[in-house]
Design a protein around this motif. Structure first.
Motif, PDB file in Angstrom:
ATOM      1  N   MET A   1      42.773  21.115  13.271  1.00  0.00           N
ATOM      2  CA  MET A   1      43.491  21.965  12.345  1.00  0.00           C
ATOM      3  C   MET A   1      43.805  23.296  13.022  1.00  0.00           C
ATOM      4  N   GLU A   2      44.889  23.934  12.566  1.00  0.00           N
ATOM      5  CA  GLU A   2      45.234  25.256  13.061  1.00  0.00           C
ATOM      6  C   GLU A   2      44.589  26.309  12.169  1.00  0.00           C
ATOM      7  N   GLU A  21      43.518  26.197  17.700  1.00  0.00           N
ATOM      8  CA  GLU A  21      43.197  24.866  17.175  1.00  0.00           C
ATOM      9  C   GLU A  21      41.682  24.703  17.067  1.00  0.00           C
ATOM     10  N   SER A  24      37.651  18.890  14.317  1.00  0.00           N
ATOM     11  CA  SER A  24      36.870  18.446  13.166  1.00  0.00           C
ATOM     12  C   SER A  24      35.390  18.471  13.543  1.00  0.00           C
ATOM     13  N   ARG A  33      34.689  27.298   5.726  1.00  0.00           N
ATOM     14  CA  ARG A  33      35.756  28.276   5.499  1.00  0.00           C
ATOM     15  C   ARG A  33      35.090  29.640   5.379  1.00  0.00           C
ATOM     16  N   HIS A 144      38.119  29.757   9.775  1.00  0.00           N
ATOM     17  CA  HIS A 144      37.203  28.619   9.690  1.00  0.00           C
ATOM     18  C   HIS A 144      36.316  28.603  10.933  1.00  0.00           C
TER      19      HIS A 144
END
Length: 372
Positions: A1-2, A21, A24, A33, A144
């Motif tokens: 995820m970005e 980037e 996971s 988060r 994140h």
């Protein structure tokens, strides 16, 4: 995820928010988060490469947030849990097995290596380029973070404790409070001198008050911080620029010297002063982190003949899974008001937060990165 993250590109460089980037979570890892992240002196000394975490890097090691995903084998937390991110450790060495993870034999690799110690990989990259993304097992100057099940601490915010406030419990606040409560463990009626009135020192002041110390002397160059120390429980305050001799002043205030002293500044000269404020059989705790290789000198006979001792303290000798929830409960009960140390900044104000921390304008900056 970005994700968006504050990247330090080079030694003494700025914290620049960029899109990077994030992988996971792997087995044993947790995706969080980030809601809030404290700014700590350790972030600055790594930015300046006094501790050699490889750059470019995403720093930040006082995160709090919400679990979004978990890797295989994780059972301590689940998505939706509120957590504080603390330091990492191997959970297998002699110290960890003995209940002292802050003295993990692999502490440096797990917290300053910037990578997974198991395989040398990082969860962060930018256009295919690796970025150090496991600072203190979290790298929480980002929207994140990937942490481990070991260093993710579930907390009960209960609707009355702001989640964004709790990040500094993962390092600075835990360090100061734990140094007093866990390591020095002063008896009620004893005396203590605390050198430095930043977030670590002021947390120690609150802890000393909790422990029933009747003489709490706080030493700092900033009058505003000394005023805060007095509000939080210090019985005497000393500005070294306003007295002829700090050692003499402290010993006069305490009728011959203190039972305990805590050095939080990381300045060798201050540590040398601190030990001389001790009474017979007094103990000095060292928590301030100077550059690697820094030395301080002591008169051996002064220690020997007075029965004085010096002890190093990492992360308040805390087991975060137990100590951080205890601190949250003390805060909820009004007995540990560490929120009085905090000033909030938006994430894009990170450079101002760092500057305010370094010049002393703010005691504990906390970045508000997302909504709880």
């Amino acid at each position: 995820m970005e994700i968006d993250a504050a990247v330090v590109e080079e030694e003494s460089g700025s914290f620049d928010i960029e899109t990077v980037e994030l992988e996971s979570p792997q087995a044993g890892e947790v995706l969080v988060r980030v809601v809030g992240a404290g700014v700590c002196h350790t972030d600055m000394i790594v930015r300046d490469q006094l501790y050699p975490t490889p750059l470019p890097a995403v720093l930040g090691h006082e995160g709090s947030g919400v679990v979004e995903a978990i890797g295989d084998g994780v059972n301590r937390v689940e998505p939706g849990d509120h957590v504080v991110l603390s330091f990492d450790y191997d959970d297998d060495c002699h110290s960890c097995r003995g209940g002292h993870p802050a003295y993990c034999e692999s502490f440096f690799e797990h917290n300053f290596g910037g990578q997974r110690p198991e395989d040398g990989t990082s969860p962060l990259s930018r256009n295919g380029e690796r970025i150090s993304g496991r600072f203190f097992g979290q790298s929480s100057f980002a929207t994140h973070a990937i942490a481990t099940e070991r260093n993710v601490v579930p907390v009960d915010t209960g609707g009355d404790v702001p989640l964004e406030l709790l990040g500094p419990l993962g390092c600075g606040i835990q360090t100061g409070a734990g140094a007093v409560i866990n390591s020095l463990d002063p008896q009620a009626g004893s005396s203590i001198a605390i050198f430095g009135a930043g977030s670590v020192g002021l947390s120690a002041v609150m802890a000393a008050d909790l422990k029933g110390c009747t003489e709490i002397v706080t030493i700092d160059l900033k009058e505003s911080r000394l005023e805060t120390a007095a509000d939080l429980g210090a019985t005497e305050t000393v500005n070294p620029e306003a007295v002829d001799d700090v050692i003499e002043t402290v010993t006069e205030y305490t009728d011959g010297g203190v039972d305990y002293a805590l050095e939080t500044t990381g300045v060798a000269d201050v540590a040398e002063q601190a030990v001389q404020t001790l009474t017979q059989r007094g103990t000095l705790g060292i928590v301030g982190a100077p550059p690697l290789g820094t030395e301080a000198s002591y008169d051996v006979n002064d220690l020997l003949l007075n029965g004085r001792s010096i002890t190093g303290i990492v992360e308040g000798d805390s087991n975060p899974q137990e100590f951080i929830p205890d601190l949250v409960d003390l805060y909820r009960r009004g007995k540990f008001p560490f929120d009085e140390l905090v000033t909030y900044y938006d994430f894009d104000e990170i450079e101002r937060a760092v500057e305010d921390s370094e010049n002393g304008a703010t005691i504990k900056p906390v970045l508000q990165i997302s909504e709880p």
